[in-house]
Motif scaffolding. Structure first.
Motif, PDB file in Angstrom:
ATOM      1  N   ALA A   1      -0.579 -64.095  50.569  1.00 49.94           N
ATOM      2  CA  ALA A   1       0.822 -63.815  50.238  1.00 49.94           C
ATOM      3  C   ALA A   1       1.192 -64.320  48.852  1.00 49.94           C
ATOM      4  CB  ALA A   1       1.740 -64.434  51.288  1.00 49.94           C
ATOM      5  N   ARG A   2       0.489 -65.349  48.362  1.00 49.61           N
ATOM      6  CA  ARG A   2       0.787 -65.876  47.019  1.00 49.61           C
ATOM      7  C   ARG A   2       0.425 -64.855  45.949  1.00 49.61           C
ATOM      8  NH1 ARG A   2      -2.353 -71.434  48.221  1.00 49.61           N
ATOM      9  NH2 ARG A   2      -3.764 -69.823  49.019  1.00 49.61           N
ATOM     10  N   VAL A   3      -0.640 -64.109  46.176  1.00 48.15           N
ATOM     11  CA  VAL A   3      -1.021 -63.054  45.236  1.00 48.15           C
ATOM     12  C   VAL A   3       0.054 -61.975  45.206  1.00 48.15           C
ATOM     13  CG1 VAL A   3      -2.642 -61.148  44.872  1.00 48.15           C
ATOM     14  CG2 VAL A   3      -3.496 -63.458  45.333  1.00 48.15           C
ATOM     15  N   ARG A   4       0.527 -61.602  46.384  1.00 47.19           N
ATOM     16  CA  ARG A   4       1.543 -60.542  46.452  1.00 47.19           C
ATOM     17  C   ARG A   4       2.851 -60.991  45.794  1.00 47.19           C
ATOM     18  NH1 ARG A   4      -0.646 -60.562  51.813  1.00 47.19           N
ATOM     19  NH2 ARG A   4       1.319 -61.314  52.704  1.00 47.19           N
ATOM     20  N   ARG A   5       3.226 -62.237  45.991  1.00 47.53           N
ATOM     21  CA  ARG A   5       4.424 -62.759  45.334  1.00 47.53           C
ATOM     22  C   ARG A   5       4.218 -62.818  43.821  1.00 47.53           C
ATOM     23  NH1 ARG A   5       9.934 -63.138  45.840  1.00 47.53           N
ATOM     24  NH2 ARG A   5      10.700 -64.792  44.466  1.00 47.53           N
TER      25      ARG A   5
ATOM     26  N   ASN B   1       4.911 -59.551  42.279  1.00 47.94           N
ATOM     27  CA  ASN B   1       6.358 -59.322  42.196  1.00 47.94           C
ATOM     28  C   ASN B   1       6.940 -60.053  40.988  1.00 47.94           C
ATOM     29  OD1 ASN B   1       9.026 -58.646  42.713  1.00 47.94           O
ATOM     30  ND2 ASN B   1       9.043 -59.444  44.796  1.00 47.94           N
ATOM     31  N   LEU B   2       6.455 -61.238  40.724  1.00 46.28           N
ATOM     32  CA  LEU B   2       6.948 -62.006  39.577  1.00 46.28           C
ATOM     33  C   LEU B   2       6.679 -61.285  38.255  1.00 46.28           C
ATOM     34  CD1 LEU B   2       5.897 -65.526  40.822  1.00 46.28           C
ATOM     35  CD2 LEU B   2       8.183 -64.977  39.986  1.00 46.28           C
ATOM     36  N   ALA B   3       5.649 -60.459  38.226  1.00 43.37           N
ATOM     37  CA  ALA B   3       5.314 -59.732  36.991  1.00 43.37           C
ATOM     38  C   ALA B   3       6.137 -58.458  36.824  1.00 43.37           C
ATOM     39  CB  ALA B   3       3.822 -59.396  36.972  1.00 43.37           C
ATOM     40  N   PHE B   4       6.913 -58.093  37.844  1.00 47.53           N
ATOM     41  CA  PHE B   4       7.697 -56.853  37.794  1.00 47.53           C
ATOM     42  C   PHE B   4       9.094 -57.173  37.257  1.00 47.53           C
ATOM     43  CE2 PHE B   4      10.208 -53.331  39.480  1.00 47.53           C
ATOM     44  CZ  PHE B   4       9.393 -52.254  39.184  1.00 47.53           C
ATOM     45  N   ASP B   5       9.344 -56.779  36.024  1.00 46.25           N
ATOM     46  CA  ASP B   5      10.623 -57.095  35.355  1.00 46.25           C
ATOM     47  C   ASP B   5      11.627 -55.975  35.618  1.00 46.25           C
ATOM     48  OD1 ASP B   5      12.703 -57.884  33.728  1.00 46.25           O
ATOM     49  OD2 ASP B   5      11.658 -57.434  31.850  1.00 46.25           O
ATOM     50  N   TYR B   6      12.314 -56.074  36.756  1.00 44.28           N
ATOM     51  CA  TYR B   6      13.233 -55.009  37.131  1.00 44.28           C
ATOM     52  C   TYR B   6      14.457 -54.949  36.228  1.00 44.28           C
ATOM     53  CZ  TYR B   6      16.871 -52.409  39.400  1.00 44.28           C
ATOM     54  OH  TYR B   6      17.883 -51.516  39.617  1.00 44.28           O
ATOM     55  N   GLU B   7      14.983 -56.099  35.832  1.00 45.36           N
ATOM     56  CA  GLU B   7      16.248 -56.117  35.088  1.00 45.36           C
ATOM     57  C   GLU B   7      16.147 -55.358  33.761  1.00 45.36           C
ATOM     58  OE1 GLU B   7      16.664 -58.430  38.374  1.00 45.36           O
ATOM     59  OE2 GLU B   7      15.068 -58.665  36.883  1.00 45.36           O
TER      60      GLU B   7
ATOM     61  N   GLU C   1       8.717 -67.119  31.930  1.00 43.11           N
ATOM     62  CA  GLU C   1       8.692 -68.099  33.020  1.00 43.11           C
ATOM     63  C   GLU C   1       8.141 -67.474  34.297  1.00 43.11           C
ATOM     64  OE1 GLU C   1      11.746 -70.937  35.598  1.00 43.11           O
ATOM     65  OE2 GLU C   1      12.398 -70.081  33.675  1.00 43.11           O
ATOM     66  N   ASN C   2       8.527 -66.235  34.576  1.00 40.50           N
ATOM     67  CA  ASN C   2       8.020 -65.561  35.770  1.00 40.50           C
ATOM     68  C   ASN C   2       6.504 -65.366  35.700  1.00 40.50           C
ATOM     69  OD1 ASN C   2      10.547 -65.363  36.940  1.00 40.50           O
ATOM     70  ND2 ASN C   2      10.907 -63.258  36.264  1.00 40.50           N
ATOM     71  N   LEU C   3       5.996 -65.006  34.522  1.00 42.96           N
ATOM     72  CA  LEU C   3       4.556 -64.821  34.382  1.00 42.96           C
ATOM     73  C   LEU C   3       3.811 -66.147  34.517  1.00 42.96           C
ATOM     74  CD1 LEU C   3       4.347 -62.161  31.517  1.00 42.96           C
ATOM     75  CD2 LEU C   3       3.949 -61.814  33.962  1.00 42.96           C
ATOM     76  N   GLN C   4       4.405 -67.221  34.044  1.00 43.37           N
ATOM     77  CA  GLN C   4       3.797 -68.541  34.224  1.00 43.37           C
ATOM     78  C   GLN C   4       3.705 -68.896  35.703  1.00 43.37           C
ATOM     79  OE1 GLN C   4       6.364 -70.962  31.795  1.00 43.37           O
ATOM     80  NE2 GLN C   4       5.221 -70.538  29.905  1.00 43.37           N
ATOM     81  N   GLN C   5       4.767 -68.610  36.452  1.00 45.97           N
ATOM     82  CA  GLN C   5       4.742 -68.858  37.896  1.00 45.97           C
ATOM     83  C   GLN C   5       3.698 -67.975  38.581  1.00 45.97           C
ATOM     84  OE1 GLN C   5       8.577 -68.909  39.938  1.00 45.97           O
ATOM     85  NE2 GLN C   5       9.619 -69.347  37.997  1.00 45.97           N
ATOM     86  N   ALA C   6       3.578 -66.728  38.104  1.00 46.99           N
ATOM     87  CA  ALA C   6       2.578 -65.833  38.684  1.00 46.99           C
ATOM     88  C   ALA C   6       1.169 -66.376  38.489  1.00 46.99           C
ATOM     89  CB  ALA C   6       2.711 -64.439  38.063  1.00 46.99           C
ATOM     90  N   VAL C   7       0.873 -66.862  37.287  1.00 42.63           N
ATOM     91  CA  VAL C   7      -0.448 -67.420  37.007  1.00 42.63           C
ATOM     92  C   VAL C   7      -0.714 -68.629  37.899  1.00 42.63           C
ATOM     93  CG1 VAL C   7      -1.838 -68.603  35.257  1.00 42.63           C
ATOM     94  CG2 VAL C   7      -0.547 -66.545  34.644  1.00 42.63           C
ATOM     95  N   ALA C   8       0.303 -69.455  38.105  1.00 51.19           N
ATOM     96  CA  ALA C   8       0.152 -70.630  38.964  1.00 51.19           C
ATOM     97  C   ALA C   8      -0.144 -70.216  40.408  1.00 51.19           C
ATOM     98  CB  ALA C   8       1.414 -71.486  38.896  1.00 51.19           C
ATOM     99  N   LEU C   9       0.544 -69.182  40.911  1.00 53.45           N
ATOM    100  CA  LEU C   9       0.295 -68.723  42.276  1.00 53.45           C
ATOM    101  C   LEU C   9      -1.099 -68.119  42.397  1.00 53.45           C
ATOM    102  CD1 LEU C   9       3.743 -67.134  43.246  1.00 53.45           C
ATOM    103  CD2 LEU C   9       2.686 -69.187  44.209  1.00 53.45           C
ATOM    104  N   PHE C  10      -1.531 -67.369  41.396  1.00 46.31           N
ATOM    105  CA  PHE C  10      -2.894 -66.851  41.416  1.00 46.31           C
ATOM    106  C   PHE C  10      -3.901 -67.991  41.464  1.00 46.31           C
ATOM    107  CE2 PHE C  10      -1.542 -62.542  39.976  1.00 46.31           C
ATOM    108  CZ  PHE C  10      -2.383 -61.786  40.791  1.00 46.31           C
ATOM    109  N   ALA C  11      -3.631 -69.050  40.708  1.00 44.53           N
ATOM    110  CA  ALA C  11      -4.547 -70.196  40.696  1.00 44.53           C
ATOM    111  C   ALA C  11      -4.625 -70.844  42.076  1.00 44.53           C
ATOM    112  CB  ALA C  11      -4.097 -71.210  39.646  1.00 44.53           C
ATOM    113  N   GLU C  12      -3.473 -70.977  42.743  1.00 44.89           N
ATOM    114  CA  GLU C  12      -3.470 -71.541  44.095  1.00 44.89           C
ATOM    115  C   GLU C  12      -4.296 -70.693  45.054  1.00 44.89           C
ATOM    116  OE1 GLU C  12       0.448 -72.184  45.547  1.00 44.89           O
ATOM    117  OE2 GLU C  12       1.128 -73.254  43.755  1.00 44.89           O
ATOM    118  N   ALA C  13      -4.312 -69.382  44.795  1.00 45.84           N
ATOM    119  CA  ALA C  13      -5.050 -68.457  45.658  1.00 45.84           C
ATOM    120  C   ALA C  13      -6.499 -68.284  45.230  1.00 45.84           C
ATOM    121  CB  ALA C  13      -4.355 -67.100  45.669  1.00 45.84           C
ATOM    122  N   GLY C  14      -6.932 -69.016  44.183  1.00 47.35           N
ATOM    123  CA  GLY C  14      -8.335 -68.983  43.783  1.00 47.35           C
ATOM    124  C   GLY C  14      -8.652 -68.051  42.634  1.00 47.35           C
TER     125      GLY C  14
END
Length: 625
Positions: free
Chosen positions: A346-350, A353-359, A425-438
């Motif tokens: 689920a961290r990968v999927r989130r 989402n963090l990389a999708f800049d809807y605004e 900031e969102n991309l930084q969080q995405a990289v961190a979540l990917f790291a947690e997922a390996g």
């Protein structure tokens, strides 16, 4: 609850003694009860229309008959058999040839009330253990043959077998059988499912004698195969011509058996319905501007904002209108295939989402016409809000060990971009979540421990998807992920998605205001491996399964809303999809040839059902035809 081609208040009778004796006494007790025959079925409250109603309120009962309505359809087709869930690309435009047992009005809550069509009445006992539908003795196929109970039984058995949607939707209906020459009884595997008697009225009835007969060339027909033969139905329109992949023509049947039914008065006013198919959306729009078809539902915000400045529109020959979406909710999303190992965390999927800049997309691509979806029941009272209510907690607490802690502590929210700082900031969080997922970035690419790169193939049949996929791909590229857009034709797209042969795609789940049995097919574990099912993502979660059952067996509206909000909360917390966007309004454009009732039905624009060709309007606009 759904309406195919096209989309409850379930409950259980809690009587301890009956529960013990039911296996022995059900048949005797049910027959002794002899429930009343009903000329309407509703999932809550009373139907708006009485048994003796003359016509729906929103129609013009004196609407003139004549003229034609022309439609432009994006895509193509290779079959007129609508009922193959895993074969072919069907021409859904032939649906007007078919009818169901009961039919819905367009001015009541979604499709929660239905009225007689092929059947003139229905009934069920107080424990909802079965339902009976009584056929109208006047009902006829378009070849003059009567519609029979045998047709209904054959349709039910066959559609459950060959069409995954019906197989799932009616999975708790164990048997269809005749009780006399006009009545068919549907028996359920357990009492208490309040929705089942109602949704059986949506069953499309097919002509057994036609499907088991031979075509004009002497070839045996086969409902399990594709065909381009004009189908036989019982409806107000006959399919008279099929130009494979290009055009379907339907003509109003002058001998239509149901023309004087209350549900038909003021409807079916056009002599002809013509559906032309266009593979390219740009060509489709140009065809509309060139008066090649009459009515267009616009789904591109850019086109709506910038594409209607052309001579015919400026001269008043083309009318544009905005109509509120009152009838349903929706989830439209990018769908990673959870059957693939890389998407199972689920961290990968989130992170995706963090990389999708809807605004930024909303401002630059969607002209501020769309909102970001934040619920699987977006736009309805069924959507989860804030933290769980006490009623939701009573359903969620027994499942706590199967749920992410965030279900109880943190309301779902999509990431917010729109500025360089927020995107970074969102991309930084995405990289961190990917790291947690390996997954880590090495040599400029996001890689797992084996060094394999994270790549995405996005599968689509529409070039319009590029407007939001290209910016998404650019953002993912910044964190070492390559996303390739794979554009295929309709047939290949259907074949691959039906067999779940994709990496990531887009899907839309329309939701009724009274969800029920169809939720199993959308999110249930059993549907995840059933080819052709609507569980595109491949969700397998016992907590989701348990909450679906709470939705189906809710005993009243309040319980239904509570259970659906709890289900929504769990689906969102799973980050199973990347929510996209939707408008709470529908956008339409049409050539000025038509009349319509002064007040359109609340839940539909009603075209072509209750509109009509008006030669005076067309002539005044210089559009006589």
């Amino acid at each position: 609850m759904i309406r195919p081609f096209a989309l409850s208040f379930p409950g259980r009778l809690h009587i301890a003694v009956l529960s013990v004796l039911l296996p022995l006494l059900a048949s005797t007790a049910v027959r002794a009860e002899e429930p009343e025959w009903r000329t309407a079925t509703t999932l809550g409250g009373e139907p708006h229309y009485a048994a003796d109603f003359a016509h729906f309120d929103y129609v013009n009962p004196d609407a003139p008959k004549g003229g034609e309505a022309r439609f432009g359809v994006e895509g193509n087709f290779d079959s007129t058999n609508l009922f193959l869930g895993t074969k072919g690309t069907p021409a859904t435009s032939v649906a007007s040839a078919y009818e169901s047992l009961f039919t819905a009005s367009l001015d009541e809550l979604d499709i929660s009330a239905t009225y007689p069509l092929l059947a003139d009445a229905m009934r069920y006992p107080s424990d909802f253990a079965w339902a009976e539908y009584r056929l109208d003795p006047k009902a006829r196929w378009q070849d003059g043959e009567p519609v029979t109970v045998d047709d209904v039984i054959w349709s039910f058995d066959t559609l459950k077998e060959i069409y995954p949607l019906f197989g799932s939707y009616y999975s708790h209906v164990t048997k269809a059988e005749a009780t006399d020459d006009r009545v068919v009884r549907f028996t359920f595997d357990a009492p208490g499912n309040r929705e089942l008697p109602h949704i059986l009225g949506q069953l499309y009835v097919l002509p057994k004698h036609w499907w088991q007969g031979k075509d004009a060339s002497g070839k045996q027909r086969n409902i399990r195969e594709t065909t381009l033969e004009p189908p036989l139905g019982s409806g107000p329109y006959k399919v008279t011509a099929v130009d494979p992949g290009r055009r379907v023509t339907l003509v109003r049947d002058p001998d239509y058996w149901g023309a004087k039914l209350p549900v038909s008065i003021g409807s079916n006013n056009f002599d002809r319905l013509i559906y032309d198919y266009y593979v390219d959306p740009t060509v489709l729009m140009e065809a509309f501007k060139a008066d090649k078809y009459d009515f267009r539902a616009e789904r591109s915000a850019k086109m709506w904002a910038t594409g209607y400045d052309f001579p015919a529109k400026n001269e008043g020959k083309v009318v544009t209108m905005t109509f509120p979406r009152n009838a349903s909710g929706v989830m439209q999303a990018l769908v990673p295939n959870l059957r693939l190992a890389k998407y199972q965390d689920a961290r990968v999927r989130r992170a995706l989402n963090l990389a999708f800049d809807y605004e930024t997309l909303k401002r630059t691509v969607f002209f501020n016409l769309y909102d970001r979806i934040d619920s699987f029941y977006f736009g309805t009272e069924l959507a989860a809000k804030n933290l769980p209510s006490p009623g939701e907690l009573s359903l969620l607490e027994p499942l706590r060990d199967k749920l992410p802690p965030a279900v109880f502590t943190t309301p779902y929210a999509n990431p917010v971009g729109g500025t360089p700082e927020a995107v970074r900031e969102n991309l930084q969080q995405a990289v961190a979540l990917f790291a947690e997922a390996g997954w880590t970035i090495r040599d400029g690419k996001m890689r797992n421990a084996k060094g394999e790169p994270f790549r995405i193939e996005y599968l689509t049949f529409s070039s319009l998807d590029e407007r939001y996929i290209s910016p998404f791909a650019k953002a993912l590229g910044r964190i070492g992920i390559d996303l390739d857009l794979r554009l295929v034709d309709d047939a290949q797209y259907l074949n691959r998605t039906r067999s779940f042969d994709f990496d990531m795609t887009v899907d839309v789940w329309g939701q009724s205001l009274s969800p029920g049995n169809e939720q199993r097919e959308m999110w249930g574990s059993k549907a995840a491996d059933l080819p052709g099912s609507r569980n595109t993502a491949g969700i397998k979660n016992p907590a989701v399964d348990a909450l679906i059952e709470k939705v189906i067996y809710a005993e009243n509206r309040e319980a239904l809303v509570t259970a659906t909000r709890a289900l929504d909360r769990v689906l969102l917390a799973g980050n199973y999809v990347i929510p996209l966007f939707y408008s709470k309004n529908s956008f339409y454009a049409y050539w000025k040839r038509f009349g319509h009732p002064e007040a359109l039905p609340k839940y539909s624009v009603g075209f072509p059902d209750v509109w009509w060709y008006d030669p005076a309007v067309a002539s005044a606009a210089g559009l006589s035809r």
